[in-house]
Motif scaffolding. Structure first.
Motif, short mmCIF file in Angstrom:
data_model
loop_
_atom_site.label_atom_id
_atom_site.label_comp_id
_atom_site.label_asym_id
_atom_site.label_seq_id
_atom_site.Cartn_x
_atom_site.Cartn_y
_atom_site.Cartn_z
N ILE A 101 0.85 -1.21 0.00
CA ILE A 101 0.00 0.00 0.00
C ILE A 101 0.89 1.25 0.00
N GLU A 102 1.94 1.24 0.78
CA GLU A 102 2.82 2.40 0.86
C GLU A 102 3.44 2.71 -0.51
N SER A 103 3.71 1.65 -1.28
CA SER A 103 4.34 1.87 -2.59
C SER A 103 3.39 2.54 -3.58
N LEU A 104 2.09 2.64 -3.23
CA LEU A 104 1.13 3.31 -4.12
C LEU A 104 1.07 4.82 -3.86
N ASP A 105 1.91 5.29 -2.95
CA ASP A 105 2.05 6.75 -2.74
C ASP A 105 0.76 7.49 -2.42
N GLY A 106 -0.13 6.87 -1.67
CA GLY A 106 -1.34 7.58 -1.24
C GLY A 106 -2.48 7.53 -2.24
N ARG A 107 -2.30 6.81 -3.34
CA ARG A 107 -3.42 6.72 -4.29
C ARG A 107 -4.52 5.80 -3.75
N TYR A 108 -4.18 5.01 -2.74
CA TYR A 108 -5.15 4.09 -2.15
C TYR A 108 -5.02 4.13 -0.62
N ILE A 109 -6.17 4.16 0.06
CA ILE A 109 -6.21 4.19 1.53
C ILE A 109 -7.02 2.99 2.00
N THR A 110 -6.47 2.19 2.89
CA THR A 110 -7.16 0.97 3.30
C THR A 110 -7.88 1.13 4.63
N GLY A 111 -8.58 0.06 5.01
CA GLY A 111 -9.31 0.00 6.28
C GLY A 111 -9.74 -1.44 6.50
N PRO A 112 -10.50 -1.72 7.58
CA PRO A 112 -10.91 -3.10 7.84
C PRO A 112 -11.99 -3.58 6.86
N ASP A 113 -12.05 -4.87 6.66
CA ASP A 113 -13.08 -5.49 5.83
C ASP A 113 -13.24 -6.92 6.37
N VAL A 114 -13.88 -7.78 5.61
CA VAL A 114 -14.01 -9.18 6.02
C VAL A 114 -12.62 -9.75 6.32
N GLY A 115 -12.44 -10.31 7.50
CA GLY A 115 -11.17 -10.95 7.84
C GLY A 115 -10.11 -10.02 8.39
N THR A 116 -10.41 -8.74 8.58
CA THR A 116 -9.44 -7.83 9.22
C THR A 116 -10.17 -6.95 10.23
N SER A 117 -9.42 -6.43 11.20
CA SER A 117 -10.01 -5.68 12.32
C SER A 117 -9.28 -4.35 12.49
N PRO A 118 -9.83 -3.46 13.31
CA PRO A 118 -9.09 -2.23 13.63
C PRO A 118 -7.67 -2.52 14.17
N ASP A 119 -7.52 -3.57 14.97
CA ASP A 119 -6.16 -3.89 15.48
C ASP A 119 -5.20 -4.23 14.33
N ASP A 120 -5.73 -4.92 13.33
CA ASP A 120 -4.88 -5.24 12.16
C ASP A 120 -4.41 -3.96 11.47
N MET A 121 -5.28 -2.93 11.51
CA MET A 121 -4.92 -1.65 10.85
C MET A 121 -3.74 -1.00 11.57
N THR A 122 -3.62 -1.25 12.87
CA THR A 122 -2.48 -0.71 13.61
C THR A 122 -1.19 -1.32 13.05
N ILE A 123 -1.21 -2.61 12.76
CA ILE A 123 0.01 -3.27 12.24
C ILE A 123 0.29 -2.79 10.81
N ILE A 124 -0.76 -2.74 9.99
CA ILE A 124 -0.56 -2.22 8.63
C ILE A 124 0.00 -0.79 8.72
N GLY A 125 -0.50 -0.04 9.71
CA GLY A 125 -0.09 1.36 9.88
C GLY A 125 1.37 1.53 10.30
N GLN A 126 2.02 0.44 10.67
CA GLN A 126 3.47 0.53 10.95
C GLN A 126 4.28 0.57 9.65
N HIS A 127 3.59 0.28 8.54
CA HIS A 127 4.29 0.22 7.26
C HIS A 127 3.77 1.24 6.24
N THR A 128 2.63 1.86 6.55
CA THR A 128 2.09 2.90 5.66
C THR A 128 1.23 3.85 6.49
#
Ligand code: NAD
Length: 345
Positions: A101-128
């Motif tokens: 996601i980080e390599s897309l330079d902000g053209r895409y912003i993610t969030g939780p969906d089926v199979g992911t949670s707000p806590d997972d976003m914290t881990i993703i957020g360590q990389h983007t």
């Protein structure tokens, strides 16, 4: 379906699992859309989901009037690996996603969906930094069920005004399909307004809930065709089929479940039967409206509440235009999407 604006398919460097990011459109702004993690028989099925779901996000964002486009991440886990990536290697999987996601330079912003949670976003957020809905403790807006329920309730109010002559909820009967995160909040609110509720949920963990609201429990099979004023789909997609339409005994349908129509032709069948269907991309927009308002625009709580209430106004405009033109609410919504994308506002 048009081709997406851009598509990334690559294996994560740490896990080798296929990560698919479909950026359907950035015409109105950066593409918003959650990260789905689930097993697929093959990554190609995950690709199909990513294409379909990212296009739906473009429509949802355009109808919600937010300056964003639509995107989606699908991590198509190889069969039999789900338990592994739910646990021991979860961090590696989410790091792979964050890096791409980080390599897309902000053209895409993610969030939780089926199979992911707000806590997972914290881990993703360590990389983007392009991630929404981390828990409040990590600086995000957390779980989006409450804003989604608020947007749905605003739409139900708009329907009461237009279809039921402004009758209060306490004079109406609602049939609610699904008492999960969003459905239970909607039921709770409607019960507090004194509404009569019919509810169904096959999950035994929800068995105690109906008595709390004085609600009548119906079997999941019977719920959709129960006699009610407003049917509230809050469980599954694809429930409104050509076969079901003649059997429905409600006057209107408005709920947060995504992709309620088995195909678009059902919107015309409902319209012809005089059943008002509130298009689900409008009704279910509270999650994105709320997280953009809170996390990106940093609005205050009352300002966020105002934006969620405006989802009902947006539905009202669609229903008014439908009544004026004779077009179905879906046709009106699709025309709005085309116009917004053409004029970029
Ligand atoms: P959830 O998984 O918490 O709840 C869904 C509930 O539906 C579960 O309790 C499940 O047991 C029940 N269910 C499954 N099959 C059923 C059936 N045949 N009859 C009755 N109930 C059945 O999901 P949620 O977060 O509450 O979301 C509900 C719907 O709203 C989904 O379609 C979701 O895609 C959509 N949605 C949710 C959000 C959000 O912020 N959570 C945002 C937009 C759209």
């Amino acid at each position: 379906m048009n081709a997406p604006q851009s598509l990334r398919v690559e294996r994560g460097t740490r896990t080798g699992q296929p990560v698919i990011i479909s950026v359907d459109s950035t015409q109105l702004g950066p593409a918003l859309g959650g990260c789905r993690v689930k097993p697929y028989p093959s990554w190609r099925e995950g690709l199909n989901d990513a294409l379909r779901l990212s296009a739906a996000m473009t429509a949802k964002a355009a109808l919600a009037g937010v300056p964003y486009g639509g995107g989606k991440t699908v991590v198509a886990l190889s069969p039999g690996t789900a338990a592994h990536y739910a646990d021991a290697r979860r961090g590696d999987l989410l790091a792979d996603v964050g890096e791409i996601i980080e390599s897309l330079d902000g053209r895409y912003i993610t969030g939780p969906d089926v199979g992911t949670s707000p806590d997972d976003m914290t881990i993703i957020g360590q990389h983007t930094s392009h991630v929404l809905c981390r828990p409040a403790s990590a600086g995000g807006s957390g779980d989006s069920s409450a804003p989604t329920a608020a947007g749905t309730l605003a739409c139900i109010a708009a329907i009461r005004e237009r279809i039921f002559g402004g009758r209060p909820a306490r004079e109406l009967t609602f049939a609610i399909q699904g008492l999960g995160h969003v459905g239970s909040l909607i039921a709770d609110n409607l019960a507090k307004q004194g509404a009569s509720l019919l509810v169904a949920d096959p999950d035994p963990r929800r068995r105690q809930l109906p008595s709390r609201w004085g609600a009548r429990t119906v079997s999941p099979e019977d719920l959709l065709t129960s006699q009610a004023d407003i049917l509230v789909p809050a469980a599954l997609g694809g429930i409104l089929t050509p076969q079901l339409v003649p059997a429905l005994r409600c006057r209107a349908i408005a709920g947060p479940a995504n992709n309620q129509l088995s195909d678009d032709s059902v919107a015309n069948l409902l319209h012809a039967r005089g059943i008002t269907w509130a298009p689900d991309p409008v009704v279910s927009a509270g999650g994105i409206v709320g997280s953009v308002a809170r996390e990106i625009n940093r609005l205050t709580k009352p300002e966020v509440a105002k934006q969620l209430a405006a989802i009902g106004d947006r539905l009202g405009i669609i229903l008014d235009e439908s009544a004026r033109s004779g077009l179905s609410p879906l046709d009106v919504a699709q025309r709005q999407i085309r116009e917004r994308l053409a004029h970029r506002h």
